[in-house]
Design an enzyme around this catalytic site. Sequence first.
Site, PDB file in Angstrom:
ATOM      1  N   HIS A  25     -30.203 -39.218  53.819  1.00 49.88           N
ATOM      2  CA  HIS A  25     -28.857 -38.766  54.193  1.00 49.88           C
ATOM      3  C   HIS A  25     -28.957 -37.522  55.074  1.00 49.88           C
ATOM      4  O   HIS A  25     -29.625 -36.551  54.699  1.00 49.88           O
ATOM      5  CB  HIS A  25     -28.051 -38.432  52.933  1.00 49.88           C
ATOM      6  CG  HIS A  25     -26.696 -37.867  53.232  1.00 49.88           C
ATOM      7  ND1 HIS A  25     -26.268 -36.647  52.765  1.00 49.88           N
ATOM      8  CD2 HIS A  25     -25.675 -38.366  53.970  1.00 49.88           C
ATOM      9  CE1 HIS A  25     -25.038 -36.426  53.186  1.00 49.88           C
ATOM     10  NE2 HIS A  25     -24.654 -37.449  53.926  1.00 49.88           N
ATOM     11  N   HIS A  68     -17.622 -38.444  58.990  1.00 50.77           N
ATOM     12  CA  HIS A  68     -17.939 -39.735  58.385  1.00 50.77           C
ATOM     13  C   HIS A  68     -16.960 -40.822  58.776  1.00 50.77           C
ATOM     14  O   HIS A  68     -17.259 -42.011  58.631  1.00 50.77           O
ATOM     15  CB  HIS A  68     -17.970 -39.603  56.853  1.00 50.77           C
ATOM     16  CG  HIS A  68     -19.066 -38.705  56.360  1.00 50.77           C
ATOM     17  ND1 HIS A  68     -18.906 -37.354  56.194  1.00 50.77           N
ATOM     18  CD2 HIS A  68     -20.357 -38.976  56.030  1.00 50.77           C
ATOM     19  CE1 HIS A  68     -20.036 -36.819  55.757  1.00 50.77           C
ATOM     20  NE2 HIS A  68     -20.943 -37.775  55.654  1.00 50.77           N
ATOM     21  N   ARG A 100     -12.611 -21.652  66.281  1.00 49.61           N
ATOM     22  CA  ARG A 100     -13.862 -22.291  65.922  1.00 49.61           C
ATOM     23  C   ARG A 100     -14.029 -22.142  64.418  1.00 49.61           C
ATOM     24  O   ARG A 100     -14.480 -21.110  63.916  1.00 49.61           O
ATOM     25  CB  ARG A 100     -15.028 -21.630  66.677  1.00 49.61           C
ATOM     26  CG  ARG A 100     -16.272 -22.514  66.833  1.00 49.61           C
ATOM     27  CD  ARG A 100     -17.075 -22.555  65.582  1.00 49.61           C
ATOM     28  NE  ARG A 100     -18.175 -23.509  65.651  1.00 49.61           N
ATOM     29  CZ  ARG A 100     -18.183 -24.674  64.981  1.00 49.61           C
ATOM     30  NH1 ARG A 100     -17.153 -25.032  64.233  1.00 49.61           N
ATOM     31  NH2 ARG A 100     -19.241 -25.471  65.064  1.00 49.61           N
ATOM     32  N   CYS A 149     -18.452 -18.713  71.602  1.00 49.23           N
ATOM     33  CA  CYS A 149     -19.175 -19.667  70.765  1.00 49.23           C
ATOM     34  C   CYS A 149     -20.515 -19.991  71.436  1.00 49.23           C
ATOM     35  O   CYS A 149     -20.583 -20.120  72.665  1.00 49.23           O
ATOM     36  CB  CYS A 149     -18.353 -20.934  70.611  1.00 49.23           C
ATOM     37  SG  CYS A 149     -19.191 -22.218  69.672  1.00 49.23           S
ATOM     38  N   TYR A 152     -27.690 -22.828  65.455  1.00 50.21           N
ATOM     39  CA  TYR A 152     -27.518 -21.658  66.311  1.00 50.21           C
ATOM     40  C   TYR A 152     -28.847 -21.018  66.689  1.00 50.21           C
ATOM     41  O   TYR A 152     -29.062 -19.817  66.521  1.00 50.21           O
ATOM     42  CB  TYR A 152     -26.585 -20.630  65.644  1.00 50.21           C
ATOM     43  CG  TYR A 152     -25.174 -21.152  65.477  1.00 50.21           C
ATOM     44  CD1 TYR A 152     -24.449 -21.613  66.574  1.00 50.21           C
ATOM     45  CD2 TYR A 152     -24.555 -21.203  64.237  1.00 50.21           C
ATOM     46  CE1 TYR A 152     -23.166 -22.103  66.430  1.00 50.21           C
ATOM     47  CE2 TYR A 152     -23.263 -21.688  64.085  1.00 50.21           C
ATOM     48  CZ  TYR A 152     -22.575 -22.137  65.186  1.00 50.21           C
ATOM     49  OH  TYR A 152     -21.311 -22.618  65.049  1.00 50.21           O
TER      50      TYR A 152
END
Lengths: 576, 576
Positions: free
Chosen positions: A134, A158, A233, A280, A418
């Site tokens: 998963h 999902h 964000r 961002c 990040y």
Amino acid sequence: MLVLRHCHRLTRFGPLSPQRPQASSAGAWCSLRLVSSSNNNDSKEQRWEHPGHAPNLRLAFAGLLAGTGAVLAYGLHHHKAEQSDIVSAQLKAQPSQLPVFSQEEVTKHRTPKDGVWVTYKGGVYDITEFVAVHPGGDKILLAAGGALEPFWALYAVHNQEHVLAMLSEYKVGELRAEDQKKQQSAASSDPYSSDPERHPALRVNSLKPFNAEPPPELLSDSYVTPSAIFFKRNHLPVPRVDPASYELRVDGLPGGGLKLSLEDLKKRFPKHTVTATLQCAGNRRSEMNAVKQVKGLNWGISAISNATWAGARLRDVLLAAGYDADAAQWARHVQFEGLDKDVTGTTYGASIPVNKAIGEEGDVLLAYEMNGEPLPPDHGFPVRVVVPGTVGARNVKWLSKITVSAEESGSHWQQNDYKGFSPTTDWDTVDFKSAPAIQELPVQSAITVPADGAAVPRASEEVTVKGYAWSGGGREVVRVDVSLDGGKTWQVAELRSSDGGQSPEPSPPPGRAWAWKLWELTAPLPSEARQLEIVCKAVDNSYNMQPDTVAPIWNLRGVLSNAWHRVKVNIVDSDE
Amino acid sequence: MLVLRHCHRLTRFGPLSPQRPQASSAGAWCSLRLVSSSNNNDSKEQRWEHPGHAPNLRLAFAGLLAGTGAVLAYGLHHHKAEQSDIVSAQLKAQPSQLPVFSQEEVTKHRTPKDGVWVTYKGGVYDITEFVAVHPGGDKILLAAGGALEPFWALYAVHNQEHVLAMLSEYKVGELRAEDQKKQQSAASSDPYSSDPERHPALRVNSLKPFNAEPPPELLSDSYVTPSAIFFKRNHLPVPRVDPASYELRVDGLPGGGLKLSLEDLKKRFPKHTVTATLQCAGNRRSEMNAVKQVKGLNWGISAISNATWAGARLRDVLLAAGYDADAAQWARHVQFEGLDKDVTGTTYGASIPVNKAIGEEGDVLLAYEMNGEPLPPDHGFPVRVVVPGTVGARNVKWLSKITVSAEESGSHWQQNDYKGFSPTTDWDTVDFKSAPAIQELPVQSAITVPADGAAVPRASEEVTVKGYAWSGGGREVVRVDVSLDGGKTWQVAELRSSDGGQSPEPSPPPGRAWAWKLWELTAPLPSEARQLEIVCKAVDNSYNMQPDTVAPIWNLRGVLSNAWHRVKVNIVDSDE
């Protein structure tokens, strides 16, 4: 249009067990190869290959359940909810020869040893084999023995056709009708139901969690971005916080730590105001996607905005909490935790180097105001961290806890997201430990006006180009060069640090230029040209420049996209 | 081969005076147009046009007499001394119909009002009209009424064919034979005669002042560069300083300042050791010259080196001199003066922002040791400033004075040199006030091995690429990408922070990575390739990257040349 190819080669499960006809689909999961059928260009092909590398694959998708914004991980584009609904309906409508199970029986299957079963829309699924691969890791076990719906409500990723298609292969039965009804009545409410209203001008990249950016042409209209259109964000649902009972904890220092109410924060510490641009890490990711698909929200050029923040200095709060010369001997990082949490109770977290946090010139705020008003819910009400010059991800919102530590935050977003990598690094080879967490961002600029593909009337005889420019680490933008011919020749744009009619902000001290520059250039239209390729590049006061092209800085997470920004415009005659 | 075209259009002098047949050459000076006759490519053509812009022209050449290293200002290449000698001999050999003047008469012409005369190798020249357009400004008046030789000995730039050719047009007479003899006997000694011996491996860019760099392949052999081959960058003759009488003054603070002997500096302040890389702003200028000729020394890739420096912290000295919270209110810069001076007594000078100078994390040294030994004469004996992370030009050698100030250094090198501009800015349009003085340098890397044009035997089956990488401002290099195919695909090089066999230096605290990384990559030879274009690019921990190409960062002074470094090598079969 996406085509899924299932490859039946197995990975770590050994030969197929005859008792588990679905097991082959577990193999299919990890050898999944996603191909854009509309594009046979190798460089644009989406590959998740090397099925033998299941651990890497897990790492690759580790952010998924964690809600890192990697909501496009399985697809090239936003899958429309309707498409998923069709598959979902098909799933449900399949005439079932499978046995019927009670909720009680399902609940017995909550471990790999006992088998891991889940329910979804009345179906019962044995996902035991899938647990190990998963993408979101062990968190899938939280749903073991119960319904998937509340988890998938949190992570809208999902809700896509191919996810449902793959789930269908694990189906082992139907849930008893009366248990289905119980589930429906007990259905947890949408965790995003308390999210605030948003400005309709925003361009939405994902609704749950909410991620959106303003239209570029609005961005360059205001030196200080109005809060309503400041890019949003969110990694998780917006927590609703009662300011009266809000409490901020400061931990990690000798003496038992400090607890501060919102009033404490406002009254015990001087109010400090900083105009700072936040960006961002994924700003301009769409340009990397144009080279080769990456994982993450498909941000345009507006995941960046500028606001005036006010609050207590983090430095003052840390000193009040007992930070001293002794602490300086061992402290290396200051960690933050938000009140936004996922279904497991895991909160958003990040950290910054202690020298940035404690330095007099770091200007790190525990902000309770944005543009002269209390923080809006989307921006961290009642208190957020503002780390000027540092990537947005470290500016933790809905702040609940500060920890002085010898270690970085252990959060997913600090450790396994990040970060920047070489263009050659893929999800099979990536070692997140090999790269530093993004803190300061590199020099950046983009063209907000005109838009790509815009028509410029030849009769106007000139073209006005506008944009923004900014650099991380307090490095002031000192020049923006603009080209109308794709980068062959350049003109210097005019910079501004205030809104029209207002006096420009005084030049910041060295290393403390936290706010962007807006820029503008009006130039004659080249007489023969029918199309212009307008390009901009900025220079900061360390004389760092932007790279020319995107491909050499491409990286698998699509962060740090700061190549020259290019737009093409057509010069049109009045009779066209 | 250079061709000089003299244009007789006049500028500020009005119509030709019949009494001054030489005046036309003054016009020729400022409308000088230098053309490379071997190259008709417009982009490579050398232009000094716009003869009406004499003040700009003066600005353009303002560094010349000031000895800024702009020794190539009049030419595309180093002019061999022999060439100049031939012209000089021709000059002298011309049968003269001109009058003979005594030194006494010459000496009467020392002002624009009385006329400005000079002598050179027995000739007398009336340069009155030329004074206004002299690239080095009014400093030419220092030679008025006397001989040019002592000045030209200081600034070897004048010793070029076309300079002599232009001088010849101002000739008005011959110096009396007995005065010529007096001049020769009184000839001042070569101001460079006390310059130290240098290592023969150095590649010399200019002898007077001495500027030289090590061969690249030696550079990457040592993490800490041996002092003997550390690049030399002198603006003026090397002053010889008696350490016993050396005195350092600290001015600008209340209380009358501080005077320190070398012993004071060593005994009153803790000794602090820093390994730091210094880089000349002009490193890799030759690549900019390949795009379009710039002004300055034609540095290769080795105007950068790494050493271990030891000395007193500037911070400690400033605090001892009385720097306090009051000073912090008004102080913005710390200025430095060297003991190296030109014929006017003007010393080399520069400044850095006060926050860098006083900050605990700035690590600025008043260094008296280099690599464990007293500073060598070329590197500032007995004391120099080492400003880690900052362009070489601010690391003032032979330090005599420190001044805390609200202002930057007023020196030529701070105000009118060592700044970056847009590629579109030329010497007619440049406004030096519009750009900040270079302090921190941008991210940099280069390939030291193999050399451009090297042959790689196919039989070796692989190629090893070596180089250095560094970034200014204490930003640590975190990755170097290497391409063998001109930038299409990349591999990640291995970084090292120590010499072989030694343990690597511990990772520096954030913002204090002052030393470079050496890097290396061994990769298989592509089987079909006959030539490789090897490229490198570095990334620092603010994720700044190098620009792809040189042309868009080209600037008229040829500084900040940090595009991807490229070398081409040929793969040769053993029978070739």
